[in-house]
Write a protein that holds these residues in place. Structure first.
Motif, PDB file in Angstrom:
ATOM      1  N   LEU A 185       0.878  -1.253  -0.031  1.00  0.00           N
ATOM      2  CA  LEU A 185      -0.117   0.200   0.031  1.00  0.00           C
ATOM      3  C   LEU A 185       0.838   1.248   0.193  1.00  0.00           C
ATOM      4  CD1 LEU A 185      -3.137   0.311  -0.088  1.00  0.00           C
ATOM      5  CD2 LEU A 185      -2.174  -2.118   0.147  1.00  0.00           C
ATOM      6  N   VAL A 187       3.568   1.705  -1.916  1.00  0.00           N
ATOM      7  CA  VAL A 187       3.706   1.923  -3.184  1.00  0.00           C
ATOM      8  C   VAL A 187       2.415   2.181  -4.091  1.00  0.00           C
ATOM      9  CG1 VAL A 187       4.696   0.827  -5.308  1.00  0.00           C
ATOM     10  CG2 VAL A 187       5.568   0.028  -3.153  1.00  0.00           C
ATOM     11  N   THR A 188       1.436   1.522  -3.675  1.00  0.00           N
ATOM     12  CA  THR A 188       0.358   1.926  -4.551  1.00  0.00           C
ATOM     13  C   THR A 188      -0.679   2.908  -4.143  1.00  0.00           C
ATOM     14  OG1 THR A 188      -1.170   0.110  -3.461  1.00  0.00           O
ATOM     15  CG2 THR A 188       0.142  -0.759  -5.661  1.00  0.00           C
ATOM     16  N   SER A 189      -0.298   3.323  -2.945  1.00  0.00           N
ATOM     17  CA  SER A 189      -1.331   4.580  -2.337  1.00  0.00           C
ATOM     18  C   SER A 189      -0.922   5.361  -1.574  1.00  0.00           C
ATOM     19  CB  SER A 189      -2.425   3.445  -1.633  1.00  0.00           C
ATOM     20  OG  SER A 189      -3.646   4.568  -1.138  1.00  0.00           O
TER      21      SER A 189
ATOM     22  N   MET B 199       7.100   8.022 -10.334  1.00  0.00           N
ATOM     23  CA  MET B 199       6.450   7.004  -9.190  1.00  0.00           C
ATOM     24  C   MET B 199       6.146   5.802  -9.941  1.00  0.00           C
ATOM     25  SD  MET B 199       5.171   6.813  -6.161  1.00  0.00           S
ATOM     26  CE  MET B 199       5.091   5.236  -6.028  1.00  0.00           C
ATOM     27  N   ALA B 203       7.450   1.927  -8.821  1.00  0.00           N
ATOM     28  CA  ALA B 203       6.639   0.744  -8.526  1.00  0.00           C
ATOM     29  C   ALA B 203       7.053  -0.264  -9.667  1.00  0.00           C
ATOM     30  CB  ALA B 203       5.147   1.292  -8.867  1.00  0.00           C
ATOM     31  N   LEU B 206      10.306  -2.139  -7.707  1.00  0.00           N
ATOM     32  CA  LEU B 206      10.276  -2.615  -6.534  1.00  0.00           C
ATOM     33  C   LEU B 206      10.410  -4.337  -6.397  1.00  0.00           C
ATOM     34  CD1 LEU B 206      10.406  -0.701  -3.827  1.00  0.00           C
ATOM     35  CD2 LEU B 206       8.260  -1.875  -3.440  1.00  0.00           C
ATOM     36  N   VAL B 209       7.625  -6.146  -4.382  1.00  0.00           N
ATOM     37  CA  VAL B 209       6.140  -5.967  -4.562  1.00  0.00           C
ATOM     38  C   VAL B 209       5.884  -6.449  -5.915  1.00  0.00           C
ATOM     39  CG1 VAL B 209       4.101  -4.555  -4.725  1.00  0.00           C
ATOM     40  CG2 VAL B 209       5.705  -4.212  -2.865  1.00  0.00           C
ATOM     41  N   VAL B 214       1.028  -4.608  -7.938  1.00  0.00           N
ATOM     42  CA  VAL B 214       0.942  -3.102  -8.276  1.00  0.00           C
ATOM     43  C   VAL B 214      -0.128  -3.030  -9.153  1.00  0.00           C
ATOM     44  CG1 VAL B 214       2.109  -1.018  -9.665  1.00  0.00           C
ATOM     45  CG2 VAL B 214       3.256  -2.379  -7.925  1.00  0.00           C
ATOM     46  N   TYR B 217      -3.969  -3.652  -7.384  1.00  0.00           N
ATOM     47  CA  TYR B 217      -4.140  -3.016  -6.367  1.00  0.00           C
ATOM     48  C   TYR B 217      -4.091  -1.472  -6.622  1.00  0.00           C
ATOM     49  CZ  TYR B 217      -3.506  -7.589  -4.083  1.00  0.00           C
ATOM     50  OH  TYR B 217      -3.451  -8.849  -3.683  1.00  0.00           O
ATOM     51  N   SER B 218      -4.048  -1.257  -7.969  1.00  0.00           N
ATOM     52  CA  SER B 218      -3.553   0.322  -8.345  1.00  0.00           C
ATOM     53  C   SER B 218      -4.736   1.210  -8.047  1.00  0.00           C
ATOM     54  CB  SER B 218      -3.296   0.254  -9.859  1.00  0.00           C
ATOM     55  OG  SER B 218      -4.400  -0.186 -10.611  1.00  0.00           O
ATOM     56  N   ALA B 220      -6.103   2.051  -5.441  1.00  0.00           N
ATOM     57  CA  ALA B 220      -5.677   2.628  -4.291  1.00  0.00           C
ATOM     58  C   ALA B 220      -5.105   4.248  -4.395  1.00  0.00           C
ATOM     59  CB  ALA B 220      -4.997   1.854  -3.329  1.00  0.00           C
ATOM     60  N   GLY B 221      -4.985   4.452  -5.528  1.00  0.00           N
ATOM     61  CA  GLY B 221      -4.225   5.852  -5.765  1.00  0.00           C
ATOM     62  C   GLY B 221      -3.368   5.943  -6.920  1.00  0.00           C
ATOM     63  N   PHE B 222      -2.620   4.834  -7.014  1.00  0.00           N
ATOM     64  CA  PHE B 222      -1.450   4.589  -8.194  1.00  0.00           C
ATOM     65  C   PHE B 222      -1.954   4.676  -9.520  1.00  0.00           C
ATOM     66  CE2 PHE B 222       1.230   1.803 -10.748  1.00  0.00           C
ATOM     67  CZ  PHE B 222       2.481   2.445 -10.522  1.00  0.00           C
TER      68      PHE B 222
END
Lengths: 306, 306
Positions: A185, A187-189, B199, B203, B206, B209, B214, B217-218, B220-222
């Motif tokens: 999270l 990383v993704t948020s 960014m 991601a 990494l 992860v 990535v 679950y993107s 969530a903001g990414f």
């Protein structure tokens, strides 16, 4: 339509709890939904719009006889809420949460959960930039992921039941351990949110470019950052304070990479830039193929203004 | 429907030129649209889909007898294209461009524009993450801004005519000087793009992860970052190489601010974070009120996947 929990208690009536209420009703997944929130105004709005079957004044009252209790409050107050409800939980009930951070929530909540109550930390990866009791909607979790982070030894039937609820609300479910959750999270948020907040703050600060210019010309890219930088400040303050290590680690990696790209700009290393920008296209493609974003140009934004 | 230029030559047939072709046809703004591109494949696609009235092989041929010439190629090749077309421009014609950087384009192009031809640099602040001859659409410029950056002493009638074209294609028009343009765009576009690219690259890199995490679950903001990080790599390489100073200045400010927020996280200074996150909400509100973005949750994204 099949009931999964007879009585569900929602603690906190913001975007997530509100969307759960709508989604549970859409699927007929609970016989009764009881809600509460700390703010009298939130409770009143929830009452007015009929968000729950009953709105009560305290968390202790809300959890009475509840089969499922959902803590949907900022991460920083999870511990206090758990302490309040602990003595009132029904034996055999399940307590879950919707916090964006898991290690810190587990440390704050677990000590207050009595023997015989199942604590299954969770985190639905879904949201919008809006908040409050009017912001929820039934489709929020459709095709999104919900991560469950149960401790070893948790009753498998209790996990399976909570999983069924999330799936019936439209989500896919994965399980992972809390530390991995907090890194994923970050990383993704969490890092993306902090970076977006930072960029928007810098633009706001810049004296030689007026706010009006920043706003008028935002379609050139900047506006994409402003959406997540408009998220709830209390929620996000608590996220960063409670996922320090992973967030700072990712931000460290980010800064390192940003410096390398700045250096490429300064020295005129076009190949480095081109290669980097080519690589990042593939992730977008993957996200679209995984059904996690739209391929429509500009997110398929509705035409805005006149 | 009123013709503003009899013959328009589009050099480069990507998102911007393609959208101009569609928008000019929608409004009946040109009698004939001639197009060319360096790549034979692009010319062939343009031919197939009828993007222009005529597709020709060279820029020199395209500009023959054109009343308006639009340079819609990456910033790094503007000079070479100008050199090629210079001797073939019709006296009294107007040359404009759509480059995201203005000081460097003026330095590269102006020396090749003969006496009697009006050079009026321009920049429509509109785009999507897609590119190529199929990516254009007539509505791209609706309610967006186009900045014109004419040198002092430019014929006011020629400026007024080009302004009329942009307005008839749906845009609002402002004028400013090139250095201010480059600074404003560094804030509203160039720095945000570099940060998004960074960014997404982090991601991708990494190890702990997985790419699959990535991507899954993107939401969530990414995923918001991946849209602009999927933009055309050649275009963006050239932007950064040609707007070094302003971009590096803004990135310097960004890093300073990011370090201050990282420090607040490390030291647990919740008030600093809360105040910062509260301030950034106001800009989002301004952008929505100015009609530059939608207030629908998640950009009003269409439901994706199944």
């Amino acid at each position: 339509m099949s009931v999964i929990y007879d009585r569900v208690a929602l603690i906190g009536l913001g975007l997530i709890a509100g969307s759960m209420a709508h989604a549970m009703r859409r699927g007929g997944l609970a016989k009764e939904i009881v809600g509460t929130a700390r703010s009298a105004q939130t409770r009143q709005v929830a009452q007015e719009i009929g968000l729950c079957d009953r709105v009560v004044e305290t968390a202790a009252e809300a959890v009475k006889d509840a089969d499922l209790v959902v803590l949907a409050v900022p991460v920083g107050v999870m511990g206090a809420v758990a302490e309040e409800i602990g003595p009132h939980l029904k034996p055999g009930a399940t307590v879950t949460d919707a916090g964006s951070v898991k290690r810190a929530v587990i440390e704050a909540v677990a000590p207050h959960i009595p023997e015989g109550v199942h604590f299954i930390p969770g985190h639905p990866l879904a949201g919008t930039e809006h908040s409050g009791p009017r912001s929820g909607f039934a489709e929020l979790f459709d095709n999104r992921w919900c991560l469950l982070v149960p401790a070893e030894g948790t009753d498998p039937q209790a996990i399976a039941r909570l999983r069924r609820l999330w799936e019936a609300m439209g989500a896919h479910v994965d399980e992972m351990d809390p530390d991995h959750h907090d890194l994923v999270l970050a990383v993704t948020s969490h890092a993306p949110h902090l970076i977006a907040y930072t960029m928007v703050g810098v633009a706001d600060d810049l004296r030689r470019v007026t706010d009006s210019e920043v706003i008028k010309y935002s379609a050139a890219g900047f506006r994409d950052f402003t959406r997540i930088a408009a998220s709830d400040p209390t929620m996000w303050r608590d996220v960063f304070l409670n996922n320090k290590d992973a967030t700072l680690e990712i931000l460290g990696r980010f800064t390192e990479e940003l410096f390398a790209l700045q250096r490429a700009i300064r020295t005129g290393d076009g190949d480095h830039l081109f290669d980097y920008f080519t690589r990042t296209r593939a992730i977008r493609r993957g996200i679209i193929e995984a059904g996690q974003d739209t391929d429509a140009p500009n997110f398929g934004r509705a035409k805005t203004g006149s």
